[in-house]
Every structure is written in structure tokens, then in C-alpha cells.
Design a protein around this motif. Structure first.
Motif, PDB file in Angstrom:
ATOM      1  N   UNK A   1       0.862  -1.175   0.000  1.00 28.93           N
ATOM      2  CA  UNK A   1       0.000   0.000   0.000  1.00 28.93           C
ATOM      3  C   UNK A   1       0.902   1.229   0.000  1.00 28.93           C
ATOM      4  N   UNK A   2       0.288   2.393  -0.180  1.00 27.09           N
ATOM      5  CA  UNK A   2       1.093   3.601  -0.292  1.00 27.09           C
ATOM      6  C   UNK A   2       0.331   4.842   0.124  1.00 27.09           C
ATOM      7  N   UNK A   3       1.056   5.957   0.134  1.00 23.84           N
ATOM      8  CA  UNK A   3       0.543   7.228   0.657  1.00 23.84           C
ATOM      9  C   UNK A   3       1.191   8.332  -0.173  1.00 23.84           C
ATOM     10  N   UNK A   4       0.397   8.986  -1.022  1.00 27.00           N
ATOM     11  CA  UNK A   4       0.938  10.028  -1.886  1.00 27.00           C
ATOM     12  C   UNK A   4       0.352  11.381  -1.500  1.00 27.00           C
ATOM     13  N   UNK A   5       1.199  12.394  -1.500  1.00 29.15           N
ATOM     14  CA  UNK A   5       0.791  13.749  -1.131  1.00 29.15           C
ATOM     15  C   UNK A   5       0.793  14.636  -2.372  1.00 29.15           C
ATOM     16  N   UNK A   6      -0.236  15.473  -2.466  1.00 25.20           N
ATOM     17  CA  UNK A   6      -0.395  16.400  -3.591  1.00 25.20           C
ATOM     18  C   UNK A   6      -0.385  17.829  -3.091  1.00 25.20           C
ATOM     19  N   UNK A   7       0.124  18.734  -3.927  1.00 23.01           N
ATOM     20  CA  UNK A   7       0.147  20.150  -3.552  1.00 23.01           C
ATOM     21  C   UNK A   7      -1.143  20.830  -4.005  1.00 23.01           C
ATOM     22  N   UNK A   8      -1.227  22.129  -3.797  1.00 21.22           N
ATOM     23  CA  UNK A   8      -2.467  22.853  -4.075  1.00 21.22           C
ATOM     24  C   UNK A   8      -2.801  22.936  -5.558  1.00 21.22           C
TER      25      UNK A   8
END
Length: 577
Positions: A154-161
Motif C-alpha cells: 500500500x502507499x501514501x501520496x501527497x499532492x500540492x495545491x
């Protein structure tokens, strides 16, 4: 040794450790190697966020690594001030094991720190998260997914505005905050229902899906054709147990494509992905059930999206067989169709730009050049393509027309800032119908492209090398090409080397060196005198090393032979034969 043993004992003896994780740690109490592999490091946070095997330990995906990463993100947002906190974070999740649980844990951490959270109540594709960030104007986004990896990940991705995956600068700042979180076992949070009642967590409404659907429909270039002839094409689709099922079916049906059949065994979410070894549309094995259904329905094309629906694989009926288009081939056909149609309709911007990665076929650039379209290359990773879109909009220098990478990722509509298989299924369906009305398959179109521009052929060798020894082996392979590069391959000289870690391009014929403009990355590309090339790149999110190969000659047979030669020689040097 003492560090990882101490970490293990801290986790094992924690009074509130989740039962399943405690049982896993108990089971390995006499397995020193197993303990070390789980605790010798923290799961690495980079521009791709986190990705790893689900399980107990600091080097695993679990509620505690999720809490630690989100606490770091929360502290980063808190430092940006009240406006960032009020704009908040949008969160989505896919069909993988614990994805919904991890999404709720992330929401709890943020909301407990008075950061507004917008949470999808049901699973959604990654591109819908990117769109939601932009539509809701949140400060950031999170998606819980491991894309096309095997079920144990599994994974966890972060996105900017901007709805783009975070850049190196933002990732580094968040990473510094994560490092300040001393003990992930002790992250404090309030109850989910309490936070929901306080409206610090709210569910995202269907309005986001509806607006997204309208934006996708606006991308169609021959909508009238679909309205008149939509019943003339038959499509088999499989979401591979993932998030694409509802949005893809809904959009295809709504635009007028009625003969869409979904593989029933792969229709519903399944965290085990029980019908495939790994839910990766790049692998033909995942199409086995789809091909059976396609034969029954006499389908023209088969389409498959990966679990988070950002990658698309396509098979085309040729005679009695279904043949796969690889990522480079499908990207070239889509690009050709877009430019041809926009040019014919007089809507191709004069400053149009194609954006692709350095490991994607140069065929796209050749096609773009014919239509007067500029090509820009980026490092591997769609976040770099997203950055270019933003740069174009801010500067007005170019108009983004298409972005793609060889790993089955494509983007036409810039209202999303990541690869988007949902919108591309509609584009491919329209394209297949358009050419069918001319008596052509997509492979017929590809052959015409080859005949006009040359037979560009590519291949990728991806080798998984797990654990500590595997990581060392990967680094040794890359170092061997950096420190001792080949001067020629099969009698053809290497013209120049692009070393993206050093940021240098070196001409081996003249010895001249020049700076590369792209960001630093541990990637080496070697280009030969005959325009063939190969690239060596360790994966940033998986224990893999990837070697990319590309050739171009005037004939199919010559290109196939040249490609096999290039591969064999490079793999021998890498000791991977």
C-alpha cells in the motif's frame, strides 16, 4: 544491530499496539533477519510519498507509519498559517487492504490539529483526487494507494495545491517535519466521529464527480460521431478490482458508447486482486478474463485500468487475436489523433507543447514536429509533467496539448495534474470508433505512423531486488555505468552520456561537457550515433532497477534486431542476463 532490536522491542511492548501487528511481531521474535528487515530503517518519504509492504515495523505500511507521515504533513501545514489550515486537505483511497482505514487515520491526525479535511466516502481514482484538490481549492491532497503493485503493498501520496504530486522542495520540508515526530506509536488523535460532528472532517459531495465528468466530455473531438455511431464499436473493460469501475462505465455510457461490457469477475473491489498475480495493465496476464469476454462479444478493443485508475492498458482485435499496444505505442497514436484532428478542425494552438519523459519514445517528438508542436522532456514521474503545465499557464509560453510516459500514463485535459486513465478511456474509445469508420484498427494507424516516421521500438527490463542486499546490488549496477561507461555497443559508438545525478551531459566524441537543465536524479542515459539509447534508473518507490531501451531504423525487422542486440549487451554489462 542494537538500533533495530530496540525499535522492535519498543513496538512489541507498546500497550496499545494493534492486535494484528502485535501478533506479527510475536511470530518473528526468533527471526533476527525478519526483525532487521522491518526495523532497520523508516519507510522512506520522498516525492512519491510512502510505498511499502503492509505489516508491522517502521519499514512497513501500517497505521503508525501513516500517522507519523500525516503528523509531519500537519506540522508543515500549521507553519503555513491559518489560511492553509482552513483550505485543508482532500483525501481519497483505493481498493487495497486497509486503504479506507489509512485514509481515516490520516483524516483524524489532520483534523485533530484543526486542519480541515475533505474525505471521499467511497474509493476514488487518483486523478479524481487531483481534480478534487483543484476544484475544492484545498491546500494539499492525500491518496492512499500503491497503484499497480502486488496486493501486499500500500502507499501514501501527497499532492500540492495545484493537484500535482509534491515537488522535491515541498517533499523535503515535509520530510524534515516527519523526522521531528519522535514516536509514531504515541501520536495523539481525537475520535473520528467527534471530528466529523465538529465539521473538521466532511465528506466530498457528488458534485465533484459530476463536474469532472463534464470536463472529460469536453475533451472529445468527434462527439457527433459518437452520438451517431456509438453503437458501432464494442468495448470490453476491466477495472482489475480497483477504482475505475464506476467512473469509467458512467462516462463511457453518458457520452453515448452503449456497447461496453465489464469483466464480471474483476468488476468489484477486491484487496486480494484474486484473479491476477499483480493488477498491472502493462502485463498481458491480467487480460486473460477480459479476452474471454471479448471473444464472446466480438469486441473491437479491450481496456484495463490499474487499481487507482491512473494507468491504462489497451488490447486491439487483429483478426482472431487481441494484441497489446505498449505505452509508447498508444501514446504515439493518441498524440497523432489529437494533433491531426485539432489541426483539421483549426483548433490547434500555435504555441502547443507535448510533454514527455526522458525514457519515453522519441517517436512522440517526431510526430509533434510535423505539426509544429514543441516537445519538452522531463524526468520520469508525472509530477514533472504537471509542473510543466503550471509553468506554461503562468508564463503563457506554451499551451499544453498532451503529456505521457511509457509506463501507460497519459493526460489530455489539464484540469487534472496527474496521469488519468479515466479520461483516456474515453479518448481511446472515440479514437477507435473514428478509425473503425475508416476501416482501420489502431494497429493500422500505428503502422502508418511507423512508415512515415520510422520504426521506433522500445523495451523495458525491470528487475526486483528486495532487502538490504538488493538495494546494494542496485547501487552497484548504477555505479558501474557511471564510473565505467561503455564507449561503444555492437560496434556503434556512444555519442554522449546524460548523467542526471551529476547534472552533466558529456560528449564522448569531443569530450565537451555541458549542464543539464532538469533536476538532479540518479539516472544515466546513453545515446548512440544511430539515435538508439538506453537508460539506467533505480525506481524511487519500489526495490527495482529499470533499464530502458530504444532504437529507430527504416524497417521493423532491422529495429527488432537492433533492439535485441542493445538489450543483450547492456544486460550483460549490468550482470542481469
Amino acid at each position: 544491530m542494537e538500533d533495530f532490536i530496540k525499535r522492535y522491542e519498543t513496538w512489541l511492548n507498546h500497550p496499545n499496539l494493534e492486535k494484528e501487528l502485535y501478533q506479527e511481531l510475536q511470530a518473528i521474535k526468533d527471526n533476527l533477519e525478519g526483525i532487521e528487515e522491518r526495523f532497520y530503517k523508516d519507510l522512506e518519504f520522498g516525492t512519491g510519498g510512502l510505498r511499502g509492504i503492509i505489516g508491522a515495523g517502521t519499514n512497513r505500511m501500517n497505521v503508525y507509519t501513516i500517522r507519523k507521515a500525516t503528523m509531519g504533513l500537519a506540522n508543515y501545514i500549521l507553519k503555513q498559517g491559518n489560511e492553509a489550515m482552513q483550505r485543508g486537505v482532500a483525501i481519497a483511497f483505493d481498493s487495497r487492504k486497509f486503504s479506507k482505514d489509512f485514509a481515516k487515520e490520516a483524516a483524524r491526525v489532520l483534523a485533530s490539529n484543526k486542519i480541515k479535511v475533505y474525505l471521499f466516502e467511497e474509493l476514488r481514482p487518483t486523478p479524481l483526487l487531483s481534480f478534487a484538490v483543484r476544484y475544492l481549492q484545498t491546500f494539499a491532497g492525500i491518496v492512499i494507494t500503491a497503484s499497480h503493485n502486488p496486493p501486499e503493498y500500500n502507499g501514501y501520496k501527497v499532492y500540492n495545491q495545484d493537484g500535482n504530486q509534491i515537488t522535491e522542495e515541498m517533499a523535503n520540508e515535509i520530510y524534515q517535519e516527519i523526522q521531528m515526530v519522535d514516536n509514531p506509536l504515541n501520536v495523539q488523535m481525537e475520535n473520528f466521529q467527534t471530528l466529523f460532528a465538529e465539521k473538521l472532517i466532511t465528506y466530498i459531495s457528488d458534485e465533484v464527480d459530476q463536474v469532472y465528468d463534464r470536463m472529460v466530455r469536453s475533451l472529445l473531438l468527434n462527439f457527433d460521431l459518437i452520438q451517431r455511431k456509438g453503437n458501432d464499436i464494442t468495448i470490453v473493460y476491466t477495472p482489475l478490482h480497483g477504482t475505475g469501475n464506476k467512473p469509467v462505465r458512467r462516462i463511457l455510457t453518458n457520452v453515448g458508447l452503449k456497447n461496453v461490457f465489464v469483466v464480471p469477475q474483476q468488476e468489484l473491489p477486491d484487496p486480494r486482486f484474486s484473479t491476477v498475480k499483480a493488477p498491472n495493465p502493462e502485463e498481458r496476464e491480467v487480460f486473460r478474463l477480459a479476452i474471454q469476454l471479448a471473444n464472446e462479444k466480438n469486441a473491437d478493443i479491450i481496456m484495463a485500468t490499474d487499481p487507482d485508475a491512473d494507468r491504462l492498458g489497451v488490447l486491439v482485435k487483429i483478426g482472431d487475436e487481441y494484441q497489446a499496444l505498449n505505452g509508447n505505442q498508444l501514446g504515439a497514436i493518441i498524440l497523432y489523433y489529437l494533433l491531426q484532428q485539432k489541426s483539421h478542425q483549426g483548433i490547434l494552438p500555435k504555441n502547443a507543447a507535448l510533454v514527455k519523459t526522458i525514457v519515453t519514445s522519441d517517436l512522440g517528438e517526431a510526430i509533434a514536429s510535423k505539426f509544429g508542436v514543441v516537445t519538452e522532456n522531463t524526468l520520469t514521474g508525472f509530477k514533472y509533467i504537471g509542473e510543466k503545465i503550471k509553468e506554461y499557464q503562468e508564463s503563457g509560453s506554451h499551451t499544453f496539448i498532451f503529456g505521457y510516459e511509457e509506463s501507460y500514463g497519459y493526460l489530455v485535459g489539464d484540469f487534472v495534474r496527474d496521469k488519468d486513465a479515466v479520461q483516456i478511456t474515453v479518448i481511446v474509445a472515440e479514437m477507435a470508433l473514428y478509425y473503425k469508420e475508416q476501416g482501420k484498427t489502431l494497429f493500422d494507424v500505428l503502422e502508418e505512423i511507423y512508415q512515415e516516421f520510422g520504426y521506433y521500438m522500445e523495451d523495458l527490463v525491470s528487475v526486483t531486488l528486495k532487502g538490504i542486499e538488493g538495494n546494494q546490488k542496485i547501487q552497484e549496477i548504477v555505479a558501474s555505468f557511471r564510473d565505467n561507461p561503455p564507449k561503444e555497443i555492437q560496434g556503434i559508438r556512444v555519442s554522449y552520456i546524460e548523467d542526471y545525478k551529476l547534472g552533466l551531459k558529456q560528449d564522448l566524441l569531443t569530450g565537451e561537457k555541458s549542464k543539464l537543465t532538469l533536476p538532479n536524479s540518479n539516472v544515466i542515459k546513453m545515446v548512440m550515433e544511430d539515435q538508439s539509447w538506453f537508460t539506467v534508473r533505480p525506481s524511487g518507490t519500489e526495490p527495482k532497477i529499470k533499464l530502458y531501451f530504444s532504437v529507430v531504423t527504416p524497417s521493423r525487422e532491422e529495429s527488432q534486431f537492433r533492439l535485441s542486440q542493445l538489450k543483450a549487451t547492456v544486460l550483460e554489462k549490468a550482470n542481469l542476463k
